[in-house]
Design a protein around this motif. Structure first.
Motif, PDB file in Angstrom:
ATOM      1  N   GLU A 188     -47.285  -9.573 -11.073  1.00 10.13           N
ATOM      2  CA  GLU A 188     -48.750  -9.623 -11.460  1.00 10.13           C
ATOM      3  C   GLU A 188     -49.077  -8.661 -12.694  1.00 10.13           C
ATOM      4  O   GLU A 188     -49.824  -8.916 -13.247  1.00 10.13           O
TER       5      GLU A 188
ATOM      6  N   GLY B 181     -60.973  -7.647 -16.087  1.00 13.20           N
ATOM      7  CA  GLY B 181     -61.598  -7.954 -15.022  1.00 13.20           C
ATOM      8  C   GLY B 181     -60.320  -7.846 -13.955  1.00 13.20           C
ATOM      9  O   GLY B 181     -59.410  -6.947 -14.208  1.00 13.20           O
ATOM     10  N   CYS B 182     -60.697  -8.442 -12.604  1.00 17.24           N
ATOM     11  CA  CYS B 182     -59.686  -7.969 -11.646  1.00 17.24           C
ATOM     12  C   CYS B 182     -58.713  -9.290 -11.416  1.00 17.24           C
ATOM     13  O   CYS B 182     -58.256  -9.224 -10.355  1.00 17.24           O
ATOM     14  N   ASP B 183     -58.820 -10.601 -12.150  1.00 18.54           N
ATOM     15  CA  ASP B 183     -58.240 -11.649 -11.583  1.00 18.54           C
ATOM     16  C   ASP B 183     -57.158 -11.671 -12.531  1.00 18.54           C
ATOM     17  O   ASP B 183     -57.194 -11.955 -13.881  1.00 18.54           O
ATOM     18  N   PRO B 184     -55.841 -11.586 -12.259  1.00 15.76           N
ATOM     19  CA  PRO B 184     -54.781 -11.652 -13.359  1.00 15.76           C
ATOM     20  C   PRO B 184     -54.151 -13.011 -13.322  1.00 15.76           C
ATOM     21  O   PRO B 184     -53.143 -13.260 -14.216  1.00 15.76           O
TER      22      PRO B 184
ATOM     23  N   ASP C  49     -60.190  -4.349 -21.014  1.00 12.93           N
ATOM     24  CA  ASP C  49     -60.836  -4.699 -19.765  1.00 12.93           C
ATOM     25  C   ASP C  49     -61.094  -6.123 -19.456  1.00 12.93           C
ATOM     26  O   ASP C  49     -61.450  -6.813 -20.183  1.00 12.93           O
TER      27      ASP C  49
ATOM     28  N   ARG D 234     -51.144  -9.496 -16.043  1.00 10.73           N
ATOM     29  CA  ARG D 234     -52.179  -8.831 -16.675  1.00 10.73           C
ATOM     30  C   ARG D 234     -51.620  -8.390 -18.204  1.00 10.73           C
ATOM     31  O   ARG D 234     -52.717  -8.531 -19.085  1.00 10.73           O
TER      32      ARG D 234
END
Lengths: 249, 263
Positions: free
Chosen positions: B182, B199-202, B197, B186
């Motif tokens: 993960e 976001g939160c979806d890798p 930045d 990223r």
């Protein structure tokens, strides 16, 4: 993959045996990865090797078939290799297996192959090794000799499948590597002798080039011989296990 | 302790096996590196970059130390160079070093930076530097100095570029095994877009890879176009890197290495 019913039994084989088959297809006898293998980068290999080999039996069968075929013909066949029976017959021809009949089933041919390979292997064993094989497997024989072991093997094939499997396994453990090595060496000698035809002038060179390219694209006997021997051994074991279960039931 | 065999991509291993068949290749490459490049590069690093130590950029120094400990590798020298492009590279055979761009240090968090360092350590572990010097040497002989015809060196160069792309996949495996897939995803996303930045979806690049493969396989012409474009790249495309690690994360070896590096 070509749906080859002769290889469907692989899905019921033991993990360790399938792993050996997979290693034969992906690594050479020095432990180096084979240049032409395509197994080690497929998704099922990544997921299944080495603990869940049954999950990739179809890929194993397909890879064996590809190695058994000519690359150009495989391409024409949409990336598929020939049938397992065809590969098996080619291997038998290469290993000089006698008494093959057109009506023989795959099981019959494989058992003949195993006996031929084992007989050759036994021929290479020393007296001490013969004795240890015969003592390890409780073979009812009168003398500890090469002839005695081969004769016992041929009798056991019909009389006692469990012992047959045991003897084949023991003999293969001792000598199969040497046999495989010799198979490769004899193939190399074929290419060498062909090299001599280079002296025949431009026509000879042309012939030689076409011949060599075709040969390089041809079935990879250095892979198919040990792989087919392993498959044959696995089938004998599988058939014996299935029979035992039926008797128990 | 990680071994090169644990992380090597099969195609990388095949190419290295082929290179090993060339007589004296190891000693020739080693002497090329030692006599020509290693001293030169080290001097240049010392002259123009900032060397990380416990006093200077201690964050980078300590993160590299921790990464090397996880992999089981002696710590190489680490330098920071001024560049807005997020990147890093390694060089050297007898005393390897790692150079990291200033933007990577600024925009990657600790775990992602360690992941980038682990990628470079993967190259050191697999001895890629040794054979990469052949790529560089041929490139210079063929294209820059014109000593040997490019038509002769070109095909070899392209073949070595193919290997170079595969070697990156091995180094990626080292990064993913050390820091987790993960974190790797990223880091790859950040390097691909240059933003801190994301976001939160890798897994955006993994999905993008499927879309890319769909585009590539849509027609023969698309396939030829994409492959011709890629033939000159030294690194695989970001989506393919993400996709390869997404496949590898299901493997026995990845799980085994993760257990070992987390202990």
């Amino acid at each position: 993959m070509n749906q080859d019913t002769d290889l469907a039994f692989l899905q019921y084989c033991e993990n360790d045996d399938l792993r050996v088959l997979c290693d034969i297809l992906t690594f050479d006898h020095d432990g180096k990865i084979r240049y032409s293998e395509s197994l080690s980068d497929c998704d099922s290999y990544l997921t299944c090797y080495p603990d869940n080999m049954r999950g990739m039996w179809q890929e194993l069968a397909s890879e064996l078939q590809k190695f058994g075929g000519n690359s150009i013909l495989n391409y024409i066949r949409d990336g598929q290799g020939p049938s397992y029976e065809k590969i098996l017959r080619c291997v038998c021809k290469r290993m000089n297996v006698e008494d093959l009949d057109m009506n023989d089933t795959v099981e019959d041919i494989e058992q003949k192959l195993l006996i031929t390979v084992s007989a050759k292997a036994i021929g290479q064993l020393g007296e001490e090794e013969i004795r240890s094989v015969m003592e390890e497997c409780p073979i009812p024989v009168l003398e500890y000799s090469k002839q005695g072991l081969v004769a016992a093997l041929m009798t056991l094939r019909v009389v006692n499948q469990r012992l047959f499997v045991m003897v084949i396994r023991t003999v293969m453990n001792v000598t199969v590597e040497a046999l495989v090595g010799r198979g490769v060496a004899s193939a190399c000698m074929g290419i060498f002798s062909r090299g001599m035809s280079a002296l025949c002038g431009p026509f000879g060179w042309l012939l030689l080039t076409g011949w060599t390219v075709w040969d390089l694209m041809g079935p990879a006997y250095r892979v198919t011989i040990p792989a087919v021997i392993q498959v044959a051994y696995m089938r004998v074991k599988y058939l014996y296990m299935s029979d035992s279960k039926e008797i128990a039931a | 302790m990680m071994k090169d065999d644990d992380i090597m991509h099969p195609e990388d291993r095949k190419a290295l096996q082929m290179l090993h068949k060339i007589p004296y290749i190891d000693s020739v490459c080693r002497s090329i590196i030692e006599t020509e490049y290693e001293g030169l590069c080290r001097g240049e690093n010392l002259a123009t970059m900032l060397k990380a130590s416990s006093q200077s950029v201690p964050r980078v120094f300590h993160l590299m130390k921790a990464t090397c400990q996880r992999i089981g590798l002696p710590m190489p020298e680490v330098y920071i160079y001024n560049d807005p492009v997020m990147n890093a590279y390694t060089y050297g055979e007898t005393s390897p070093f790692v150079c990291i761009s200033s933007s990577s240090v600024e925009r990657l968090d600790d775990r992602e930076l360690m992941c980038m360092m682990a990628h470079e350590c993967g190259h050191i572990l697999c001895k890629h530097v040794l054979y990469n010097s052949v790529v560089r040497f041929l490139h210079e002989l063929g294209e820059e100095f014109g000593i040997i015809s490019y038509s002769l060196s070109g095909p070899i160069y392209l073949a070595l570029q193919y290997w170079s792309r595969r070697s990156e996949l091995s180094a990626d495996r080292c990064a993913a095994a050390t820091m987790g897939e993960e974190t790797f995803q990223r880091m790859t996303m950040k390097i691909a877009c240059g933003l801190s930045d994301i976001g939160c979806d890798p897994y955006q690049l993994v999905r993008q890879a499927k879309e890319y493969h769909g585009h590539e396989n849509h027609s023969l012409w698309n396939k030829i176009q994409q492959n011709c474009r890629m033939a000159f790249y030294s690194h695989p495309q970001a989506v393919n890197r993400a996709w390869e690690i997404d496949r590898w994360k299901n493997s026995y070896m990845y799980k085994k290495l993760r257990r070992e590096t987390q202990e």
